[in-house]
Motif scaffolding. Structure first.
Motif, PDB file in Angstrom:
ATOM      1  N   PRO A   1       0.817  -1.215   0.000  1.00  0.00           N
ATOM      2  CA  PRO A   1       0.000   0.000   0.000  1.00  0.00           C
ATOM      3  C   PRO A   1       0.853   1.268   0.000  1.00  0.00           C
ATOM      4  N   ASP A   2       0.235   2.370  -0.353  1.00  0.00           N
ATOM      5  CA  ASP A   2       0.907   3.671  -0.427  1.00  0.00           C
ATOM      6  C   ASP A   2       1.587   3.975   0.909  1.00  0.00           C
ATOM      7  N   GLY A   3       2.874   4.368   0.835  1.00  0.00           N
ATOM      8  CA  GLY A   3       3.620   4.663   2.058  1.00  0.00           C
ATOM      9  C   GLY A   3       3.785   6.137   2.348  1.00  0.00           C
ATOM     10  N   SER A   4       3.096   6.993   1.575  1.00  0.00           N
ATOM     11  CA  SER A   4       3.339   8.437   1.674  1.00  0.00           C
ATOM     12  C   SER A   4       2.912   9.014   3.019  1.00  0.00           C
ATOM     13  N   TRP A   5       1.739   8.642   3.491  1.00  0.00           N
ATOM     14  CA  TRP A   5       1.249   9.185   4.752  1.00  0.00           C
ATOM     15  C   TRP A   5       2.159   8.790   5.917  1.00  0.00           C
ATOM     16  N   ASP A   6       2.521   7.526   5.971  1.00  0.00           N
ATOM     17  CA  ASP A   6       3.382   7.064   7.061  1.00  0.00           C
ATOM     18  C   ASP A   6       4.727   7.793   7.034  1.00  0.00           C
ATOM     19  N   ARG A   7       5.252   8.041   5.842  1.00  0.00           N
ATOM     20  CA  ARG A   7       6.528   8.753   5.746  1.00  0.00           C
ATOM     21  C   ARG A   7       6.386  10.180   6.267  1.00  0.00           C
ATOM     22  N   ALA A   8       5.313  10.878   5.879  1.00  0.00           N
ATOM     23  CA  ALA A   8       5.098  12.241   6.364  1.00  0.00           C
ATOM     24  C   ALA A   8       4.978  12.267   7.883  1.00  0.00           C
ATOM     25  N   GLU A   9       4.251  11.306   8.441  1.00  0.00           N
ATOM     26  CA  GLU A   9       4.089  11.235   9.889  1.00  0.00           C
ATOM     27  C   GLU A   9       5.429  11.027  10.594  1.00  0.00           C
ATOM     28  N   ALA A  10       6.259  10.151  10.029  1.00  0.00           N
ATOM     29  CA  ALA A  10       7.571   9.901  10.628  1.00  0.00           C
ATOM     30  C   ALA A  10       8.443  11.152  10.586  1.00  0.00           C
ATOM     31  N   GLU A  11       8.384  11.891   9.472  1.00  0.00           N
ATOM     32  CA  GLU A  11       9.186  13.099   9.347  1.00  0.00           C
ATOM     33  C   GLU A  11       8.713  14.173  10.335  1.00  0.00           C
ATOM     34  N   ILE A  12       7.408  14.334  10.467  1.00  0.00           N
ATOM     35  CA  ILE A  12       6.873  15.317  11.419  1.00  0.00           C
ATOM     36  C   ILE A  12       7.272  14.951  12.845  1.00  0.00           C
TER      37      ILE A  12
END
Length: 355
Positions: A42-53
């Motif tokens: 599945p798309d990993g974009s949201w999880d990556r943004a959350e980790a960066e924040i």
């Protein structure tokens, strides 16, 4: 946040000691979401943004004596009084919200105060100036316009860097708030699709926004960009030839030739710092001195900066360069952050949006 902890002064362009040394009072840190996360299933974009924040928040929490988590202009003024640095969060890449307005609202609740609508990859609702991986380069869809409207409602800066020309004009027609280009240069000088045309610069001025000029040498100098492309093409041809040999280890070859390409590109003569000043001057002349700022893209340009600009501690050289061009102290103050502070006051300093 583009690199791992532990960078010393010989690596990267920004870290806490150098940020403090630079005299900068406020800084946007980007929760950058690479295009590859949108290709995951599945798309990993949201999880990556959350980790960066989470990483940015942890960074600020570790240094309460030096840093302030910022969401308004009042935080900038407080940082100035207290001798600290106000740290804002931006999210780079609209694919981070994975087509969800609820997730956009969550980003805002977590402290994000701008969203770059695309990165080099377009998404389902906004087009990119580059369109890597065959992604969209067109304009805003109806959902894309809803994203802009929601950002206006929340009090979140709409960032038009990276977007396609058609998406840019759709944003200008849609947004009721001033917009920003967080890191874009002048296409009249640089000739790159990531740069902004004079008509775009004037449109941002009419909108009341700010174009923050990118320091990336490839965006500043067409000759340097051509030399870079030539080196990469030659190395790519060599890599392809090597990969055709029987028993070739393609993964090892890819890494080897990527390293070789980077070394050759970094050995190329850099454009002078005066060329960056040319871009800032051009934006100021076309859009007006009230609509230009600095968008370094430090730690996002592989170290490919103009000659004479090593890192964030060299920002005073830009100020001096502008003064040498005849700009007044008041003009330079605007360009070094006053213009962005004005837009922050307009867009971010509103009462919290209702649920």
């Amino acid at each position: 946040m583009r690199h791992q902890p532990g960078y010393g002064k010989d690596r990267g362009e920004t870290d806490l000691p150098r940020l403090l040394e630079s005299g900068v009072t406020a800084q946007f840190l980007a929760a950058y979401v690479d295009a590859r996360y949108a290709q995951m299933r599945p798309d990993g974009s949201w999880d990556r943004a959350e980790a960066e924040i989470d990483t940015i928040h942890a960074f600020v929490r570790r240094h309460p004596d030096r840093l302030i988590a910022a969401t308004t202009s009042r935080d900038v003024l407080r940082a100035k009084r207290e001798g600290k640095v106000a740290v804002f969060i931006g999210v780079e890449g609209g694919h981070a919200i994975e087509n969800s307005l609820a997730r956009l609202d969550t980003l805002y609740a977590q402290g994000a105060r701008y969203l770059t609508l695309t990165w080099n990859n377009g998404n389902d609702w906004a087009g990119s100036s580059i369109g890597v991986n065959g992604t969209r380069t067109g304009g805003l869809t109806n959902f894309g316009k809803a994203v802009v409207h929601e950002m206006n409602r929340l009090g979140m800066l709409v960032d038009v860097s990276h977007v396609s020309d058609s998406t840019f004009y759709d944003v200008i027609a849609t947004s009721t708030d001033p917009v920003i280009a967080s890191h874009s240069s002048a296409r009249a000088l640089g000739g790159h699709p990531r740069d902004m045309t004079d008509d775009m610069l004037r449109a941002v001025a009419r909108n009341g926004g700010v174009v923050n000029v990118n320091f990336f040498a490839v965006f500043l100098d067409q000759k340097f960009a051509a030399a870079t492309d030539s080196v990469k093409a030659q190395v790519a041809d060599q890599a392809a030839e090597a990969a055709r040999r029987p028993g070739a280890d393609t993964a090892r070859l890819r890494a080897e030739y990527e390293r070789k390409s980077a070394e050759l590109v970094h050995a190329l003569p850099r454009p002078p710092l005066s060329m960056l000043i040319d871009h800032i001057d051009h934006v100021a002349r076309v859009a007006g001195v009230d609509h230009v700022g600095l968008g370094s893209d430090f730690d996002g340009v592989d170290g490919l900066l103009p000659a004479g600009l090593r890192d964030v501690t060299d920002l005073p050289r830009i100020a001096q360069g502008l003064l040498d061009r005849g700009y007044t102290d008041a003009d330079v103050t605007k360009m070094l952050g006053g213009n962005m502070l004005r837009v922050i006051e307009i867009v971010l300093d509103r009462k919290p949006a209702s649920p």
